[in-house]
Write an enzyme that holds these catalytic residues in place. Structure first.
Site, PDB file in Angstrom:
ATOM      1  N   LYS A 268       0.857  -1.190   0.000  1.00  0.00           N
ATOM      2  CA  LYS A 268       0.000   0.000   0.000  1.00  0.00           C
ATOM      3  C   LYS A 268       0.888   1.232   0.000  1.00  0.00           C
ATOM      4  O   LYS A 268       1.728   1.402   0.878  1.00  0.00           O
ATOM      5  CB  LYS A 268      -0.896  -0.005   1.242  1.00  0.00           C
ATOM      6  CG  LYS A 268      -1.633   1.308   1.502  1.00  0.00           C
ATOM      7  CD  LYS A 268      -2.304   1.323   2.867  1.00  0.00           C
ATOM      8  CE  LYS A 268      -2.809   2.715   3.228  1.00  0.00           C
ATOM      9  NZ  LYS A 268      -3.391   2.760   4.597  1.00  0.00           N
ATOM     10  N   ASP A 273      -2.016  10.760   3.506  1.00  0.00           N
ATOM     11  CA  ASP A 273      -3.410  10.404   3.769  1.00  0.00           C
ATOM     12  C   ASP A 273      -4.070  11.455   4.642  1.00  0.00           C
ATOM     13  O   ASP A 273      -3.864  11.499   5.853  1.00  0.00           O
ATOM     14  CB  ASP A 273      -3.488   9.033   4.453  1.00  0.00           C
ATOM     15  CG  ASP A 273      -4.926   8.610   4.712  1.00  0.00           C
ATOM     16  OD1 ASP A 273      -5.835   9.174   4.075  1.00  0.00           O
ATOM     17  OD2 ASP A 273      -5.126   7.709   5.548  1.00  0.00           O
ATOM     18  N   LYS A 280      -9.329  13.360   8.515  1.00  0.00           N
ATOM     19  CA  LYS A 280      -8.795  13.048   9.836  1.00  0.00           C
ATOM     20  C   LYS A 280      -8.746  14.306  10.697  1.00  0.00           C
ATOM     21  O   LYS A 280      -8.763  15.426  10.191  1.00  0.00           O
ATOM     22  CB  LYS A 280      -7.372  12.484   9.704  1.00  0.00           C
ATOM     23  CG  LYS A 280      -7.262  11.178   8.955  1.00  0.00           C
ATOM     24  CD  LYS A 280      -5.802  10.764   8.817  1.00  0.00           C
ATOM     25  CE  LYS A 280      -5.647   9.479   8.048  1.00  0.00           C
ATOM     26  NZ  LYS A 280      -6.133   8.303   8.788  1.00  0.00           N
ATOM     27  N   ASP A 291       2.006   6.596   5.527  1.00  0.00           N
ATOM     28  CA  ASP A 291       0.953   5.663   5.133  1.00  0.00           C
ATOM     29  C   ASP A 291       1.349   4.854   3.907  1.00  0.00           C
ATOM     30  O   ASP A 291       0.548   4.086   3.385  1.00  0.00           O
ATOM     31  CB  ASP A 291      -0.355   6.420   4.872  1.00  0.00           C
ATOM     32  CG  ASP A 291      -1.580   5.557   5.111  1.00  0.00           C
ATOM     33  OD1 ASP A 291      -1.456   4.537   5.818  1.00  0.00           O
ATOM     34  OD2 ASP A 291      -2.658   5.880   4.585  1.00  0.00           O
ATOM     35  N   ASP A 350     -11.701   7.484   4.422  1.00  0.00           N
ATOM     36  CA  ASP A 350     -10.455   7.255   5.161  1.00  0.00           C
ATOM     37  C   ASP A 350     -10.098   5.777   5.228  1.00  0.00           C
ATOM     38  O   ASP A 350      -9.071   5.415   5.785  1.00  0.00           O
ATOM     39  CB  ASP A 350     -10.569   7.838   6.578  1.00  0.00           C
ATOM     40  CG  ASP A 350      -9.220   7.972   7.272  1.00  0.00           C
ATOM     41  OD1 ASP A 350      -8.197   8.044   6.549  1.00  0.00           O
ATOM     42  OD2 ASP A 350      -9.178   7.983   8.513  1.00  0.00           O
ATOM     43  N   GLU A 352      -9.127   4.022   2.662  1.00  0.00           N
ATOM     44  CA  GLU A 352      -8.707   4.045   1.256  1.00  0.00           C
ATOM     45  C   GLU A 352      -7.643   3.015   0.921  1.00  0.00           C
ATOM     46  O   GLU A 352      -7.520   2.585  -0.223  1.00  0.00           O
ATOM     47  CB  GLU A 352      -8.208   5.444   0.879  1.00  0.00           C
ATOM     48  CG  GLU A 352      -6.758   5.754   1.228  1.00  0.00           C
ATOM     49  CD  GLU A 352      -6.441   5.695   2.718  1.00  0.00           C
ATOM     50  OE1 GLU A 352      -5.303   5.334   3.062  1.00  0.00           O
ATOM     51  OE2 GLU A 352      -7.321   6.000   3.550  1.00  0.00           O
ATOM     52  N   ARG A 354      -7.330  -0.112   1.657  1.00  0.00           N
ATOM     53  CA  ARG A 354      -7.890  -1.384   1.199  1.00  0.00           C
ATOM     54  C   ARG A 354      -8.439  -1.270  -0.223  1.00  0.00           C
ATOM     55  O   ARG A 354      -8.501  -2.253  -0.950  1.00  0.00           O
ATOM     56  CB  ARG A 354      -8.964  -1.871   2.164  1.00  0.00           C
ATOM     57  CG  ARG A 354     -10.160  -0.953   2.291  1.00  0.00           C
ATOM     58  CD  ARG A 354     -10.948  -1.177   3.562  1.00  0.00           C
ATOM     59  NE  ARG A 354     -10.151  -0.824   4.737  1.00  0.00           N
ATOM     60  CZ  ARG A 354     -10.570  -0.999   5.995  1.00  0.00           C
ATOM     61  NH1 ARG A 354     -11.766  -1.518   6.229  1.00  0.00           N
ATOM     62  NH2 ARG A 354      -9.816  -0.649   7.005  1.00  0.00           N
TER      63      ARG A 354
END
Length: 504
Positions: A268, A273, A280, A291, A350, A352, A354
């Site tokens: 990933k 993010d 967030k 991230d 949030d 994202e 996956r």
């Protein structure tokens, strides 16, 4: 850092400092430590007799010899209790000693191979751990520092000194592997530590391409047009709120058989993010540059695989994107269609990571992998469950899960298996689409894994949630604050312990 091996009596080695060791509770030192103690007329025993040195794990004492040995300093490091002694403790002890030496201004350091004698460890493995520890422990991320107020001491070289010539080849082999693996981990740390403005998806792809060119890996970069033509709509969807276009990175190491079913490593790569529309909180958002820890681990591992020239055919896939709340961004309630054709209801923008992994895992199927392993800073829920001591491990294959767990034990990058049950899979079903991208707070790490599992196509698969382990907020001997590079050493160990790709 220069790494070398010498067959010599360490007492005669002329250098800035030498490192010796002692187990906790030992009152009469033996081996190299005993020989140096005799040359120093019992100075080490004086430390023991007075109680100033007990051999406690990572304890360090410094002696300044005046004759007797050739080194300017002696660093005595505690190995802890003999029954608790492991390769990971060698790694930590070596890191602690190297950092302490650097703090003293030492430029050239010589050390025994901790555990390679009375410690009872395989000497090659012990040498590897010593070198890994020294490099990992002295790592610093300083590209954005002016250097005016910082400690600029650098440990320039380490020599592993061994008296027994019969061990030379094993120590050479172990130290070479340790250097390659530690440098790959440091690459992953660097990638994860750069801020979002200096590590966009395009820049990340460029770094991967440069590394591939240097190491002989095959590399292909998908731009936004290629991503669209491949039908990678979940990667497109995450990126659409950002001015920075996505990239999909393919790295390939042929191994001994370029036609063999490969091990596929999937990362990933959310280079920043914000949470998107489901934004967030501002507190701590600056750390969301990490991230892309899974992507960093895959790129680092692929560098090590190439430099070690492992026989296993290995593919690295990285889905890189930013997650921003622009005017074109995904919205809660939107429905998107994945590469496999499955529809996904967006409950939280949030969640994202996956989404980009959905298409990456689906893409992996074209290689008919012997196994696929994805790594992702996926869920805060995994941090709640396991803290910062272990990564979450999920798998559809018991054999693969056991091998990953064993590699984690050997490297100190602990992976703790959690179940994916039918109830978790049911939780990810949507009323209006095939799936939804979050199942709420309960079991959040597991439902996240269940979502990714829905895109796995009949091959052994494992998911490592590294949300709690990819970034260190406290200083450890071999893991300074910041990006940890977690996953590199585990993956490389896993592949080195397989004649073929991992699997049952």
């Amino acid at each position: 850092m220069d790494i070398s091996v010498a067959i010599e009596n360490i007492a005669a080695w002329e250098t800035d400092a030498i490192v010796l060791n002692l187990f906790e509770g030992v009152t009469v030192p033996g081996g190299a430590t005993g020989a140096v103690d005799a040359a120093l007329n019992g100075q080490v025993r004086d430390l023991i007799d007075t109680g100033d040195f007990t051999g406690k794990f990572k304890q360090i004492a410094v002696l300044y010899p005046r004759g007797g040995i050739s080194a300017k300093r002696l660093l005595l490091v505690g190995l802890g209790k003999r029954e608790e002694f492991t390769l990971d403790r060698v790694r930590q002890v070596s890191a602690a000693a190297a950092r302490h030496a650097r703090g003293l201004g030492v430029e050239q350091l010589a050390t025994v191979v901790h555990g390679g004698g009375v410690g009872g460890l395989d000497v090659s493995d012990a040498a590897q751990a010593v070198v890994e520890g020294a490099i990992l422990g002295t790592y610093r991320f300083t590209p954005y520092k002016s250097g005016e107020d910082d400690d600029n001491n650098e440990l320039e070289g380490i020599t592993l000194v061994e008296f027994d010539a019969a061990k030379e080849n094993d120590i050479e082999n172990g130290s070479d592997a340790g250097r390659i693996i530690a440098e790959a981990t440091c690459l992953a740390r660097d990638l994860g530590s750069h801020p979002g403005n200096e590590m966009t998806p395009a820049i990340l792809a460029g770094r991967a391409e440069s590394m591939a060119r240097e190491t002989g890996l095959r590399c292909e970069i998908f731009d936004e047009g290629r991503i669209a033509s491949e039908g990678m709509r979940t990667i497109q969807a995450v990126a659409q709120g950002s001015a920075q276009p996505p990239r999909f990175i393919v790295l390939e190491h042929e191994g001994d058989d370029p036609e063999a079913a490969p091990a596929v490593l999937i990362g990933k790569g959310i280079t920043f993010d914000s949470g998107g529309i489901s934004i967030k909180g501002s507190e701590g958002m600056w750390d969301m540059k990490f991230d892309m820890g899974g992507a960093a681990a895959v790129i680092g591992a692929m560098q090590a695989v190439a430099r070690l020239d492992l026989p296993v055919r290995t593919i690295g896939l990285v889905a890189a994107s930013e997650n921003m709340p622009g005017s074109r961004a995904l919205k809660p309630g939107d429905i998107i269609r994945s590469m496999l054709g499955k529809t996904i209801e967006i409950r939280s923008t949030d969640a994202e990571g996956r989404l980009v992994l959905a298409d990456a895992v689906a893409y992996a199927a074209r290689y008919n992998p012997s196994a696929a392993i994805d790594l992702a800073t996926l869920s805060g829920a995994c941090v709640i469950a396991l803290g910062h001591e272990a990564s979450g491990l999920f798998s559809n294959d018991d054999g693969l899960a056991a091998e990953i767990a064993a590699a984690g034990e050997r490297t100190g990058e602990i992976a703790w298996r959690l179940p994916v049950l039918d109830g978790h899979r049911e939780e990810m079903k949507s009323d209006v689409a095939d799936l939804k991208n979050t199942g709420g707070r309960a079991g959040g790490a597991i439902t996240g894994a269940a979502f990714i599992e829905a895109f796995v196509q009949d091959f052994p698969w494992a998911h490592l949630d590294i949300a709690g382990t990819a970034w260190a907020s406290k200083d450890l001997p071999h893991v300074p604050k910041g990006g940890t590079g977690v996953g590199v050493r585990l993956l490389v160990d896993l592949l080195r312990n397989k004649e073929n790709a991992p699997g049952p």
